[in-house]
Design a protein around this motif. Structure first.
Motif, short mmCIF file in Angstrom:
data_model
loop_
_atom_site.label_atom_id
_atom_site.label_comp_id
_atom_site.label_asym_id
_atom_site.label_seq_id
_atom_site.Cartn_x
_atom_site.Cartn_y
_atom_site.Cartn_z
N GLY A 170 0.81 -1.20 0.00
CA GLY A 170 0.00 0.00 0.00
C GLY A 170 0.85 1.25 0.00
O GLY A 170 0.53 2.24 -0.69
N ALA A 171 1.93 1.23 0.75
CA ALA A 171 2.82 2.39 0.81
C ALA A 171 3.47 2.66 -0.54
O ALA A 171 3.54 3.81 -0.99
N VAL A 172 3.93 1.61 -1.19
CA VAL A 172 4.57 1.77 -2.50
C VAL A 172 3.59 2.38 -3.50
O VAL A 172 3.92 3.31 -4.25
N THR A 173 2.36 1.87 -3.51
CA THR A 173 1.35 2.40 -4.44
C THR A 173 1.10 3.88 -4.20
O THR A 173 1.09 4.69 -5.14
N ALA A 174 0.93 4.26 -2.93
CA ALA A 174 0.63 5.66 -2.60
C ALA A 174 1.80 6.58 -2.89
O ALA A 174 1.63 7.68 -3.42
N LEU A 175 3.00 6.13 -2.57
CA LEU A 175 4.18 6.98 -2.73
C LEU A 175 4.54 7.15 -4.20
O LEU A 175 5.01 8.23 -4.61
N LYS A 176 4.32 6.13 -5.01
CA LYS A 176 4.55 6.28 -6.45
C LYS A 176 3.51 7.19 -7.08
O LYS A 176 3.73 7.74 -8.17
N ASP A 177 2.40 7.35 -6.40
CA ASP A 177 1.34 8.24 -6.85
C ASP A 177 1.53 9.66 -6.30
O ASP A 177 0.69 10.53 -6.56
N TYR A 178 2.59 9.85 -5.53
CA TYR A 178 2.87 11.14 -4.88
C TYR A 178 1.64 11.64 -4.12
O TYR A 178 1.23 12.80 -4.23
N ALA A 179 1.06 10.70 -3.37
CA ALA A 179 -0.11 11.03 -2.56
C ALA A 179 0.22 12.10 -1.53
O ALA A 179 -0.61 12.95 -1.21
N VAL A 180 1.42 12.05 -0.98
CA VAL A 180 1.98 13.09 -0.13
C VAL A 180 3.42 13.30 -0.56
O VAL A 180 3.99 12.48 -1.30
N ILE A 181 4.04 14.37 -0.07
CA ILE A 181 5.45 14.64 -0.38
C ILE A 181 6.25 14.55 0.92
O ILE A 181 6.30 15.50 1.71
N PRO A 182 6.89 13.40 1.19
CA PRO A 182 7.69 13.28 2.41
C PRO A 182 8.92 14.18 2.36
O PRO A 182 9.54 14.35 1.30
N LEU A 183 9.25 14.77 3.50
CA LEU A 183 10.43 15.64 3.59
C LEU A 183 11.53 14.99 4.41
O LEU A 183 12.60 14.69 3.90
N HIS A 184 11.28 14.78 5.70
CA HIS A 184 12.33 14.25 6.56
C HIS A 184 11.72 13.61 7.81
O HIS A 184 10.57 13.82 8.15
N HIS A 185 12.56 12.80 8.47
CA HIS A 185 12.24 12.26 9.78
C HIS A 185 13.08 13.05 10.78
O HIS A 185 14.32 13.05 10.70
N GLN A 186 12.43 13.75 11.70
CA GLN A 186 13.19 14.60 12.63
C GLN A 186 13.81 13.75 13.74
O GLN A 186 13.37 12.64 14.02
N TYR A 187 14.87 14.28 14.35
CA TYR A 187 15.49 13.63 15.49
C TYR A 187 14.74 14.00 16.77
O TYR A 187 14.25 15.12 16.92
N ALA A 188 14.65 13.04 17.66
CA ALA A 188 14.22 13.33 19.03
C ALA A 188 15.49 13.55 19.85
O ALA A 188 16.43 12.76 19.76
N THR A 189 15.53 14.63 20.63
CA THR A 189 16.77 15.03 21.31
C THR A 189 16.51 15.37 22.77
O THR A 189 15.57 16.07 23.11
N TRP A 190 17.40 14.85 23.62
CA TRP A 190 17.39 15.16 25.05
C TRP A 190 18.77 15.68 25.44
O TRP A 190 19.78 15.29 24.85
#
Length: 528
Positions: free
Chosen positions: A484-504
């Protein structure tokens, strides 16, 4: 002995002790108390009242769920020592023996059944937990340590669902209201800490549960201070008023890292930052020609335009400069290592020429004008992310305007469909969960697409997600989620940018196990 001789002897003994201290160094400090500064308020201690991250993280200290989540986002035993699918519509959970509540009473399957029912009874909840319990249509208590949960149809993610439902004492909570939890009267759990005191907007104090069934916390007492502003929170750490802080300001991480008195703990977060694009309307409210006239045709419905926008974004520059190195480029809606992450989908290559070519093919050789919307107080550097994206789009002929606003205004407008291109951050421990909420065809009755701001709809994606959710075989479920993810991402259903870091940031002498879910757990801080 004369008074004079007594004074002399006392002086000599004190001097001797001082010499010994100089030779041996400072005496070790027994760190019995831990002080942590949180970045967001905890609005209630009732673990079933409102489903928001700050409350959930705090609840984990006093209460346990059947299933826990480890720092890497994997499911591990909690109050349930084991679980299994008896058949496609029945899950069996075996409780740990001899687990005690804070009042000394024994945990039984009756408490579990009551706790799973309770969220639905809190009809005044501003953010209910019922999304995690509505799949359960029946409960069978086999014996005091065994409970079976039944679903109407095959449902594989049930162990993940119940990881979000904390188990309370039926005896303590049955006649209690939310305020009884806030006063401590009903806050009777099985967790590593007991209730101490609660002052909303200021601090929460918890005391170690010496009868805890798991690894005992290293701290006799934990004080959580609520310091929502970045500068005062960091100042409290540097001044020694607290031992650790969460959500370290990006501009200050280098300074803290260079200070020998402190250390930085980091992990790639489960949170993905991405763009939703309006894909349902023929005319979109914030799409114009370059003279400012609304376009009669919505270009965001064209997959070539969506792909062009993706190609225009230099994610490496975004990560290194805008995010100051505190993120990794994204290709998926869930982070690497999270269940359902599609490794076959790679990060979009930065390609200005390719983006311009796609726009020309779609009928926009000169581009168009577009307003980007985002929050300015929710995600790490969110305002700057929107500004940077606008700069990238200008290079391919899309004249981008920026409008950001506080989260209190932004979410309501975005969910109401008021924007054409809107920034969202999403954290989840499962890809099929994310796809159902973010990209499933919106359906108020089933709850699908509740965060699908762009109103994307693809029957193939929906079918893959249904297949994933209905499978009790983990491998088959993940394969369907990835499909399902591959189908949606090849369709550019959303535009992913980045995964942010969690920081302490923590003082030297204390270590923390950084978590992908961004939660701050006092029992996972340990003295060095």
């Amino acid at each position: 002995m004369s008074t004079y001789r007594k004074k002399m002897l006392s002086t000599l003994l004190a001097a001797s002790a001082s010499v010994m201290l100089v030779i041996a160094g400072p005496a070790p400090v027994q760190a019995a108390d831990l002080k942590i500064a949180l970045a967001a308020d905890v609005s209630s201690l009732d673990p079933h009242f409102v489903n928001i991250a700050p409350n959930i993280a705090l609840s984990q200290h006093m209460f346990d769920a059947l299933v826990h989540v480890d720092p890497n986002g994997q499911l591990i035993p909690g109050l349930a020592a084991s679980w299994k699918a008896v058949n496609p519509t029945t899950w069996e959970f075996k409780l740990r023996p001899d687990v005690k509540f804070h009042d000394g009473s024994e945990l039984t399957a009756e408490d579990v059944a009551y706790s799973l029912d309770r969220p639905a009874s809190l009809t005044n909840s501003p953010g209910p937990f019922t999304s995690y319990t509505k799949q359960i249509v029946g409960k069978e208590i086999v014996d005091a340590q065994t409970i079976r949960l039944k679903t109407a149809t095959p449902y594989g993610p049930l162990p993940l669902d119940v990881s979000s439902i904390f188990i309370v004492s039926k005896k303590a909570a049955q006649q209690a209201g939310t305020e009884d939890f806030n006063r401590g009267k009903a806050a009777i759990g099985t967790g590593p800490f007991k209730f101490g005191s609660y002052r909303r907007g200021d601090r929460i104090e918890l005391l170690r549960n010496d009868a805890y069934w798991g690894t005992k916390p290293a701290w006799d007492k934990v004080t959580f201070r609520i310091i929502a502003s970045d500068t005062p929170r960091l100042t409290a750490l540097l001044a020694g008023e607290v031992d650790a802080i969460e959500s370290v300001p990006t501009v200050d991480i280098g300074k803290v890292r260079a200070n020998p008195k402190f250390r930085i703990e980091q992990k790639v977060s489960w949170r993905t930052i991405f763009w939703h694009l309006d894909q349902s309307r023929d005319k979109s409210p914030f799409v114009f020609d370059k003279s400012g006239k609304p376009l009669e045709k919505n270009p965001l419905k064209d997959v070539r335009v969506r792909q062009a926008i993706s190609k225009a974004i230099n994610r490496q520059v975004l990560v290194e400069q805008t995010m100051e190195g505190l993120a990794v480029p994204a290709s998926n809606v869930v982070s690497p290592g999270i269940f359902g992450h599609a490794e076959s989908v790679k990060v979009e290559a930065y390609d200005v020429a390719g983006a311009k070519k796609l726009l020309a093919e779609a009928g926009y050789p000169e581009g168009f004008a577009l307003t980007l919307h985002g929050p300015n107080n929710r995600y790490v550097n969110d305002d700057q992310i929107v500004q940077t994206t606008a700069q990238f789009l200008s290079r391919i002929g899309i004249q981008a305007k920026v409008e950001t606003m506080p989260l209190s205004s932004y979410f309501g407008k975005a969910r109401g469909g008021e924007f054409s291109m809107a920034l969202l951050g999403w954290g989840s421990l499962a890809g099929d969960f994310s796809l159902r909420s973010l990209l499933g065809t919106p359906d108020p009755d089933s709850g699908w697409g509740t965060w699908n701001w762009g109103k994307y709809s693809n029957p193939k994606v929906d079918q893959s997600v249904r297949s994933a959710l209905s499978s009790v075989d983990a491998q088959k479920r993940e394969a369907a989620a990835r499909e399902g993810a591959v189908t949606a991402l090849k369709d550019y259903a959303v535009i992913p940018l980045h995964h942010q870091y969690a920081t302490w940031a923590v003082r030297k002498g204390v270590k923390y196990i950084a978590r992908t879910d961004e939660f701050t757990f006092a029992h996972q801080f340990v003295p060095e």
